[in-house]
Structures are given as structure tokens and as C-alpha cells.
Design a protein around this motif. Structure first.
Motif: not given
Length: 191
Positions: A138-145, A186-191
């Protein structure tokens, strides 16, 4: 051999939908010693929907109106369970009302509690609604702390070989910078 006995009993057809493709033994839970008295021969489509690895297709199960009358108790038990899961469909509720099981068979049918479940099954999905599986990338679609850490998972970070969090379809586990973290789907999409 059990498989041969089931094939003879069912004329090499799924005992639930009558398909003749991809047949296998299904041990009707709870069971410890598979036998002709607690197993049925079913197709891969029925098995996937019974075991909740695929969404239930109510149209597929309409044939239960005929197969639920099987003389074999394990077929009756699974038919009762599936009709119970589909009870919001009028045809299923009607068939459930007329399917008589003796007390002992009904007790067996209720043992797993599966009859209380709804027909829909929840799966892990990415932000676009694409189904996720164990081992996906998966690929993150938002920067997460990352809580409790100085790591910040940047937008676009690729997370390989994810694990699905059991009992929570909104979370997966993955490694970022060598640390296993929980990520909301909700913060990722399949890569």
C-alpha cells in the motif's frame, strides 16, 4: 474414503447449489471427526460465502428452496444457517419459516452462532474502496505522525507485506522504518 462417499451421495454436485465445479469437502462446524454424518460436498463459491471470505450473493442461494429438503442433516444445517443469514430477503424468510429441523438438528445449526450474523461481510478496504489482502503493498496518501515515536510516515511512503488487523476492518499493520505500526485504511491506497 469420505470424498468418494460424498460424491456418490451427491452425484458429484454441490449439495447446496448443484454446481459440479470445484467441489470439496466441507465439515459442518462444530465437528472434530469428519464423517458422512457431519460433512457435505460443496463448490468453491458456496464455501467462500459460507466462510465469509466473499460477500454473499442472495441470487446464488435461491436454489436452497429445493436443496434444503435434503434428507441429509448436514445439508439441512448449512441451508438453515444460510437462510438465517439471508433472512432480510423475503424468499429466504419464507423458506426459513417452512424448513423444519428437529430439536437436536436445530441445536447443531445454532451452535456456531452464525445464524445471528447479517448477510453482509465487512472487508478491509483502502481509501478508494479496493479490497485489501494479507501481504498487499500500500501507499500512504497522507503524512502521518506515529504515536509514541519520532517517526513521521510521509505521504507516498510504500508499505509492503501488510497484515490485516482482525476484528477491525479500518486498520492494517505495516512496517515503516523497521517499526511495525497500525495504519488506518482511510489513509492509504493499494499500491
Amino acid at each position: 474414503m469420505l470424498l468418494d462417499d460424498l460424491k456418490n451421495r451427491s452425484e458429484s454436485q454441490c449439495e447446496l447449489c448443484r454446481s459440479s465445479e470445484n467441489l470439496d469437502i466441507y465439515e459442518v462446524p462444530p465437528t472434530s471427526n469428519p464423517s458422512l454424518d457431519n460433512s457435505i460436498l460443496i463448490c468453491s463459491v458456496c464455501k467462500a460465502q459460507i466462510e465469509k471470505t466473499e460477500q454473499i450473493d442472495p441470487e446464488h442461494w435461491k436454489v436452497l428452496a429445493e436443496t434444503m429438503w435434503s434428507e441429509h442433516l448436514p445439508v439441512q444445517v448449512v441451508a438453515w444457517r444460510m437462510l438465517s443469514r439471508l433472512r432480510n430477503e423475503a424468499w429466504a424468510a419464507n423458506n426459513l419459516d417452512i424448513l423444519y429441523l428437529d430439536d437436536e438438528t436445530l441445536e447443531w445449526a445454532k451452535k456456531t452462532g452464525d445464524h445471528e450474523a447479517e448477510a453482509t461481510v465487512e472487508f478491509h478496504q483502502d481509501s478508494n474502496g479496493t479490497r485489501l489482502f494479507e501481504g498487499d503493498t500500500v501507499v500512504l496518501i497522507k503524512t502521518l505522525d506515529v504515536k509514541g515515536s519520532s517517526i513521521s510516515a510521509k505521504l507516498g511512503t510504500v508499505v509492503k507485506n501488510i497484515r490485516l488487523v482482525p476484528d477491525n476492518t479500518e486498520q492494517i499493520e505495516g512496517k515503516i522504518e523497521g517499526q511495525t505500526i497500525v495504519i488506518l485504511t482511510k489513509y492509504l491506497r493499494k499500491g
